[in-house]
Design a protein around this motif. Structure first.
Motif, mmCIF file in Angstrom:
data_model
loop_
_atom_site.group_PDB
_atom_site.id
_atom_site.type_symbol
_atom_site.label_atom_id
_atom_site.label_comp_id
_atom_site.label_asym_id
_atom_site.label_seq_id
_atom_site.Cartn_x
_atom_site.Cartn_y
_atom_site.Cartn_z
ATOM 1 N N ALA A 86 0.886 -1.270 -0.005
ATOM 2 C CA ALA A 86 -0.098 0.045 -0.005
ATOM 3 C C ALA A 86 0.912 1.084 0.158
ATOM 4 O O ALA A 86 0.535 2.077 -0.523
ATOM 5 C CB ALA A 86 -0.973 0.112 1.130
ATOM 6 N N HIS A 87 2.184 1.235 0.623
ATOM 7 C CA HIS A 87 2.891 2.238 0.699
ATOM 8 C C HIS A 87 3.531 2.544 -0.641
ATOM 9 O O HIS A 87 3.807 3.572 -1.204
ATOM 10 C CB HIS A 87 3.968 2.139 1.938
ATOM 11 C CG HIS A 87 3.297 2.409 3.312
ATOM 12 N ND1 HIS A 87 2.319 3.400 3.408
ATOM 13 C CD2 HIS A 87 3.798 1.969 4.664
ATOM 14 C CE1 HIS A 87 2.431 3.329 4.737
ATOM 15 N NE2 HIS A 87 3.017 2.566 5.409
ATOM 16 N N PHE A 88 3.922 1.502 -1.315
ATOM 17 C CA PHE A 88 4.601 1.420 -2.533
ATOM 18 C C PHE A 88 3.626 2.032 -3.470
ATOM 19 O O PHE A 88 3.880 2.903 -4.412
ATOM 20 C CB PHE A 88 4.910 0.146 -3.043
ATOM 21 C CG PHE A 88 5.554 0.144 -4.542
ATOM 22 C CD1 PHE A 88 6.785 0.647 -4.749
ATOM 23 C CD2 PHE A 88 4.767 -0.405 -5.577
ATOM 24 C CE1 PHE A 88 7.136 0.722 -6.169
ATOM 25 C CE2 PHE A 88 5.143 -0.665 -6.555
ATOM 26 C CZ PHE A 88 6.535 0.209 -6.978
ATOM 27 N N GLN A 89 2.168 1.584 -3.591
ATOM 28 C CA GLN A 89 1.358 2.098 -4.271
ATOM 29 C C GLN A 89 1.093 3.734 -4.039
ATOM 30 O O GLN A 89 1.014 4.322 -5.087
ATOM 31 C CB GLN A 89 -0.185 1.556 -4.095
ATOM 32 C CG GLN A 89 -1.151 2.089 -4.959
ATOM 33 C CD GLN A 89 -2.184 0.925 -5.087
ATOM 34 O OE1 GLN A 89 -1.919 -0.338 -4.570
ATOM 35 N NE2 GLN A 89 -3.716 1.267 -5.613
ATOM 36 N N GLY A 90 1.193 4.037 -2.958
ATOM 37 C CA GLY A 90 1.131 5.592 -2.522
ATOM 38 C C GLY A 90 2.055 6.394 -3.244
ATOM 39 O O GLY A 90 2.084 7.430 -3.431
ATOM 40 N N PHE A 91 3.560 5.733 -3.092
ATOM 41 C CA PHE A 91 4.528 6.345 -3.638
ATOM 42 C C PHE A 91 4.318 6.541 -5.149
ATOM 43 O O PHE A 91 4.670 7.622 -5.668
ATOM 44 C CB PHE A 91 5.737 5.450 -3.302
ATOM 45 C CG PHE A 91 6.897 5.926 -4.349
ATOM 46 C CD1 PHE A 91 7.779 6.998 -4.143
ATOM 47 C CD2 PHE A 91 7.404 4.917 -5.339
ATOM 48 C CE1 PHE A 91 8.954 7.267 -5.076
ATOM 49 C CE2 PHE A 91 8.631 5.029 -6.103
ATOM 50 C CZ PHE A 91 9.277 6.098 -5.945
ATOM 51 N N ILE A 92 4.016 5.482 -5.755
ATOM 52 C CA ILE A 92 3.650 5.736 -7.192
ATOM 53 C C ILE A 92 2.754 6.746 -7.588
ATOM 54 O O ILE A 92 3.172 7.625 -8.429
ATOM 55 C CB ILE A 92 3.196 4.299 -7.797
ATOM 56 C CG1 ILE A 92 4.110 3.098 -7.810
ATOM 57 C CG2 ILE A 92 2.932 4.406 -9.269
ATOM 58 C CD1 ILE A 92 5.602 3.586 -8.392
ATOM 59 N N MET A 143 10.077 2.118 -16.490
ATOM 60 C CA MET A 143 10.328 0.683 -16.023
ATOM 61 C C MET A 143 11.281 0.007 -16.750
ATOM 62 O O MET A 143 11.782 -1.022 -16.557
ATOM 63 C CB MET A 143 9.086 0.005 -15.611
ATOM 64 C CG MET A 143 8.226 0.639 -14.539
ATOM 65 S SD MET A 143 8.640 0.852 -12.973
ATOM 66 C CE MET A 143 8.419 -0.743 -12.396
ATOM 67 N N SER A 144 11.549 0.660 -18.015
ATOM 68 C CA SER A 144 11.937 -0.439 -19.080
ATOM 69 C C SER A 144 13.594 -0.607 -18.741
ATOM 70 O O SER A 144 14.149 -1.688 -19.182
ATOM 71 C CB SER A 144 12.195 0.140 -20.538
ATOM 72 O OG SER A 144 10.885 0.267 -20.684
ATOM 73 N N ASN A 145 14.412 0.285 -17.857
ATOM 74 C CA ASN A 145 15.761 0.129 -17.928
ATOM 75 C C ASN A 145 16.092 -0.281 -16.523
ATOM 76 O O ASN A 145 17.149 -0.334 -16.070
ATOM 77 C CB ASN A 145 16.436 1.444 -18.033
ATOM 78 C CG ASN A 145 16.310 1.642 -19.617
ATOM 79 O OD1 ASN A 145 16.482 0.897 -20.578
ATOM 80 N ND2 ASN A 145 16.208 3.074 -19.877
ATOM 81 N N ILE A 146 15.075 -0.676 -15.555
ATOM 82 C CA ILE A 146 15.567 -1.037 -14.008
ATOM 83 C C ILE A 146 15.667 -2.380 -14.166
ATOM 84 O O ILE A 146 14.925 -3.375 -14.401
ATOM 85 C CB ILE A 146 14.169 -0.468 -13.178
ATOM 86 C CG1 ILE A 146 13.661 0.904 -13.481
ATOM 87 C CG2 ILE A 146 14.310 -0.972 -11.983
ATOM 88 C CD1 ILE A 146 12.497 1.301 -12.609
ATOM 89 N N SER A 147 17.037 -2.519 -13.529
ATOM 90 C CA SER A 147 17.312 -4.040 -12.923
ATOM 91 C C SER A 147 18.517 -3.448 -12.155
ATOM 92 O O SER A 147 19.056 -2.500 -11.898
ATOM 93 C CB SER A 147 17.941 -4.670 -14.289
ATOM 94 O OG SER A 147 19.130 -3.913 -14.782
ATOM 95 N N ASN A 200 15.510 3.129 -7.891
ATOM 96 C CA ASN A 200 15.561 3.087 -9.237
ATOM 97 C C ASN A 200 14.512 3.791 -10.073
ATOM 98 O O ASN A 200 14.904 4.640 -10.857
ATOM 99 C CB ASN A 200 15.279 1.667 -9.784
ATOM 100 C CG ASN A 200 16.990 0.952 -9.317
ATOM 101 O OD1 ASN A 200 17.866 1.273 -10.539
ATOM 102 N ND2 ASN A 200 17.222 0.227 -8.542
ATOM 103 N N LEU A 201 13.231 3.665 -9.682
ATOM 104 C CA LEU A 201 12.119 4.466 -10.565
ATOM 105 C C LEU A 201 12.276 5.748 -10.016
ATOM 106 O O LEU A 201 12.190 6.751 -11.320
ATOM 107 C CB LEU A 201 10.824 3.906 -9.919
ATOM 108 C CG LEU A 201 9.512 4.609 -10.572
ATOM 109 C CD1 LEU A 201 9.560 4.376 -12.077
ATOM 110 C CD2 LEU A 201 8.421 4.099 -9.874
#
Length: 218
Positions: A86-92, A143-147, A200-201
């Motif tokens: 839920a916190h991650f969703q809030g961050f997005i 999101m394409s370059n995240i690793s 990363n994002l």
């Protein structure tokens, strides 16, 4: 892309707020460990018949508990897992709005209306959904370059999908093999995953904004 390492000065307000919210998860992890330690110490005390057992009881209290599953901490594990996502969703949502406000200032009459229309809404923050909402404000393929080490881009996407699926199972009250798999180690691993992914994002959005506008958003 290697694991992002950002200073506080180079982080969005959204990422800084996430760091504060993640302290909730750390508190739940501490509660889990405290309950487990207390239960073990209590069991040792019940079994003690002489003062020589005091050392064993103290050791149970001060030693970090080993991996295990107990009925009295399962609910804490599941609560921490759901709250973490839920916190991650809030961050997005916060990152999208922070960036979108910068993009749309002086370009549209009502920024909130536009962002509400194009934003995450009630959708789950899957990787493709995150890309979709940022694409809508001209920040493409975030999101394409995240690793990072031992986590390919495909692996990152699948791990996020799996985590959200498990969260949804728990949130809807479905106690099955998927939701039962959540233990203390699972929560700690997810916490680390969310921290790295969010860093990363945050960095990707910052870089792509700079590519578009010749300046950094934060």
């Amino acid at each position: 892309m290697a694991q992002a390492v950002q200073s506080q000065a180079a982080q969005s307000n959204a990422r800084k707020q996430l760091a504060l919210r993640l302290k909730d998860i750390e508190q739940l992890i501490s509660a889990h460990e405290a309950i487990t330690q207390f239960k073990k110490a209590s069991a040792a005390a019940q079994q003690s018949r002489d003062l020589s057992s005091i050392t064993n009881i103290i050791n149970k209290l001060i030693t970090s508990p080993k991996q295990g599953r107990r009925g009295d901490v399962d609910a804490i594990n599941r609560a921490a897992y759901v709250l973490l996502l839920a916190h991650f969703q809030g961050f997005i949502e916060d990152l999208y709005r922070e960036t979108g406000t910068l993009v749309l200032t002086d370009k549209v009459q009502n920024i909130d209306t536009v962002l509400n229309t194009l934003g995450l809404g009630a959708r789950n923050p899957y990787a493709n959904t995150i890309e979709e909402i940022f694409n809508a404000i001209g920040i493409y393929d975030v999101m394409s370059n995240i690793s990072w080490q031992k986590r390919t881009n495909t692996g990152m996407r699948q791990a996020l999908t799996n985590a959200l699926s498990t969260r949804n199972q728990i949130a809807h009250g479905k106690i099955n093999d998927q939701s039962k798999s959540v233990n203390l180690k699972t929560v700690k691993n997810l916490l680390e995953f969310i921290r790295i992914l969010s860093d990363n994002l945050d960095s990707e959005v910052r870089i792509k904004f700079h590519e578009n506008y010749g300046k950094y958003p934060w």
